[in-house]
Enzyme design. Structure first.
Site, short mmCIF file in Angstrom:
data_model
loop_
_atom_site.label_atom_id
_atom_site.label_comp_id
_atom_site.label_asym_id
_atom_site.label_seq_id
_atom_site.Cartn_x
_atom_site.Cartn_y
_atom_site.Cartn_z
N GLY A 106 -39.82 59.40 -79.25
CA GLY A 106 -41.26 59.59 -79.28
C GLY A 106 -41.84 60.01 -77.96
O GLY A 106 -43.07 60.06 -77.79
N SER A 107 -40.99 60.37 -77.00
CA SER A 107 -41.44 60.57 -75.62
C SER A 107 -42.29 61.80 -75.39
O SER A 107 -42.90 61.93 -74.34
CB SER A 107 -40.22 60.60 -74.68
OG SER A 107 -39.65 59.32 -74.59
N SER B 263 -42.01 58.75 -72.73
CA SER B 263 -41.73 58.79 -71.30
C SER B 263 -42.25 60.06 -70.62
O SER B 263 -42.22 60.15 -69.39
CB SER B 263 -40.23 58.66 -71.06
OG SER B 263 -39.51 59.73 -71.65
N GLY C 183 -36.71 61.37 -76.73
CA GLY C 183 -35.58 60.67 -77.31
C GLY C 183 -36.00 59.57 -78.27
O GLY C 183 -35.18 59.08 -79.05
N LYS D 272 -41.29 68.06 -66.70
CA LYS D 272 -40.91 66.65 -66.63
C LYS D 272 -39.72 66.48 -65.69
O LYS D 272 -38.78 67.27 -65.70
CB LYS D 272 -40.55 66.15 -68.03
CG LYS D 272 -40.21 64.66 -68.11
CD LYS D 272 -39.87 64.26 -69.55
CE LYS D 272 -39.59 62.78 -69.65
NZ LYS D 272 -39.23 62.38 -71.05
#
Length: 561
Positions: free
Chosen positions: A269-270, A246, A267, A171
């Site tokens: 549910g990302s 995200s 942070g 990521k």
């Protein structure tokens, strides 16, 4: 609809804004008259109501779950704890890390050939219509160099273990040499980083084939995956739908077969939300279990790095590489010794599964049906369902909003004057609202955190895990009017995030795994929340679910083996 008086989360109906309307709203919000809009926004967000509530608890600023004997500074999970024999799984089977290593060992294919094929697949995915946009930065020379080194190790009979030559995406919130880290923005990451994040360094040391940087929702402040700067990530199960965020690119990369494991961050549910929307497994470990060194400093007290993976075994392998203390992150030094001992025993007889039914059933009918069907299958294998109650979820929702938005606004504050207008419209809206929060709001949110931790601690007196759907609905359609500038859809956002944020606020480990599919073929995820440091039980439950749920092949999928 919810009936338990302890359950207070509600669905909301707020205006949808996009295009000119959203631009006009943001301009007004940031202008001299913005102060007239703020009270209404604070009331809609629940902040005004929270200000009227009283909490006796002392604030918990970081959800550190203390242990009597912290692990040694260099403790990691022995690879032997992960090793296992693959078991048959129904339906479509994603290529696993073990499949790559077995193919390399047998000589059926080489890491160099896989590298060439993954580079071609990334190019193909991004030139498709619509483009997948899972991977936004790739350096072919670097990928091929790593592949050559891996191939040489196999030739010499000295591979580094179960990740050598296995494709892994990272990521774009996490530092990886020689790439910049943009955090999904248009202005950060103007130069390559000079040091790997600790998690990346551990994957690199294990011989992983690091294929590039995965797209993300800008600064991680949204959960759809729409990014006006790097392109909106498309769902491999249906490119007309969102991936969630995200860690949007990481989930899409795994589902599309570009890699069996990706490094994500969570942070709010990302990791779990995009895993659910894209039909893969995503683990958010306990707060402090994985080093945050080298991750963008966005949300210090709720941030977690974890794996997104094609299977429970791949999630366990990714976790094994990540977990353990790191002298560069003091918070990570406060954990017990990481372990995976016994995770691969696919038995849940006697496992106490806690369900807060009003919360569990506050989702669309198709999501609830799939998750309840899986619960019945767990019961058939000997698991025991226990009803639990977790009060104050609405206060916890608002406390999470205040915490993450305040911390992100502070993280971006040094860029505000020069770069604020380079953010996407949804980010600008959220950061402007965050600047209206007060120091008293933030402290009260931490007092709510203390109470929520106590509620979960009580629930775990009668349950070993607590399960919910991962999201309140399956992946939504990407509105045409949302592209390319973005939109504001707080009604849908609330449905997406309903089950995710308590695990961030409490720091408890949580996992999402496939529970089924909608009639239209969109994945549905189930979430399990565990006791602090008990990632093993979560991975074991995901493994059992994998033997029960027939996986379906995504529409967009590349076979690299």
């Amino acid at each position: 609809m919810p009936t338990n008086t302890a359950y207070d989360l509600k669905s909301v109906k707020l205006p949808y804004l996009s295009g000119f309307a959203l631009k006009a709203f943001v301009a007004l919000l940031e202008g001299p008259l913005g102060g007239l809009l703020i009270p209404s926004l604070l009331q809609s967000a629940g902040v005004t109501h929270l200000r009227r509530l009283n909490f006796d608890e002392a604030p918990t600023n970081f959800p550190i779950h203390h242990v009597t004997t912290p692990s040694a500074p260099d403790a990691t999970i022995p690879v032997s704890e992960w090793s296992h024999s693959p078991s048959p799984r129904p339906g479509f089977r994603f290529a696993s890390a073990m499949d790559y290593v077995a193919a390399y060992r047998s000589g059926a294919i080489s890491p160099e050939t896989v590298a060439q094929q993954v580079l071609a697949a990334i190019e193909s995915s991004n030139s498709a219509e619509p483009p997948l946009r899972a991977i936004i930065a790739v350096k072919p020379e670097e990928v091929l160099r790593l592949a050559r080194e891996s191939a040489q190790r196999y030739l010499e009979g000295l591979p580094r273990g179960p990740l050598d030559g296995v494709p892994v995406a990272v990521k774009d919130e996490v530092d990886m040499v020689p790439y910049p880290t943009t955090v999904g923005t248009a202005f950060l990451g103007q130069a390559p980083v000079t040091e790997d994040a600790t998690v990346v360094a551990r994957f690199r040391a294990a011989g992983a084939l690091l294929i590039g940087k995965a797209n993300m929702h800008e600064i991680g402040i949204g959960v759809t995956g729409l990014n006006p700067h790097h392109g909106t990530v498309r769902n491999p199960y249906n490119p007309a739908h969102y991936t969630g965020g995200s860690s949007s690119g990481a989930a899409a990369a795994v589902a599309a077969g570009l890699c069996p494991i990706a490094i994500g961050a969570d942070g709010g549910g990302s990791i779990r939300i995009p895993s659910a929307f894209c039909g893969v497994v995503g683990l958010k470990p306990t707060y402090g279990r994985v080093s945050e060194f080298g991750a963008a400093p966005l949300d210090w007290s709720i941030a977690h790095i974890g794996p997104l993976a094609a299977s429970a075994a791949d999630a366990a392998l990714g976790y094994a590489m990540m977990a353990g203390p790191d002298s560069k992150d003091a918070t990570s030094l406060l954990q017990p010794a990481p372990t995976l001992e016994g995770w691969y025993k696919p038995k849940i007889q006697g496992l106490r599964i806690g369900v807060f039914w009003d919360w569990f059933r506050h989702a669309t009918a198709e999501v609830v049906a799939a998750c309840e069907a899986l619960l019945k299958q767990f019961e058939g294998l000997g698991a025991l369902l226990h009803e639990v109650v977790i009060p104050d979820l609405e206060a916890a929702r608002v406390a999470h909003v205040i915490t993450i938005a305040t911390e992100m606004a502070q993280a971006m504050d040094c860029f505000h004057a020069e770069h604020h207008h380079q953010h996407g419209l949804d980010v600008r809206t959220n950061l402007t609202l965050a600047r209206a929060f007060t120091s008293m709001d933030y402290v009260k949110a931490q007092r709510v955190r203390s109470r929520l931790i106590a509620h979960f601690r009580k629930a775990f007196q009668t349950a070993d895990v607590i399960v919910t759907p991962t999201t309140g609905l399956a992946a939504p359609l990407i509105p045409a009017r949302a592209r390319p500038a973005g939109d504001s859809d707080l009604t849908t956002l609330t449905e997406i995030m309903r089950f995710a944020t308590p695990a961030n606020l409490t720091g408890l480990p949580a996992i999402s795994f496939p529970a089924g599919y909608t009639p239209q073929g969109l994945p549905i995820g189930m979430q399990a929340i565990g006791r602090a440091w008990d990632e093993v039980t979560l991975l074991r439950l995901a493994l059992v679910a994998e033997s029960l749920v027939e996986r379906q092949m995504p529409r967009v999928h590349f076979r690299l083996l």
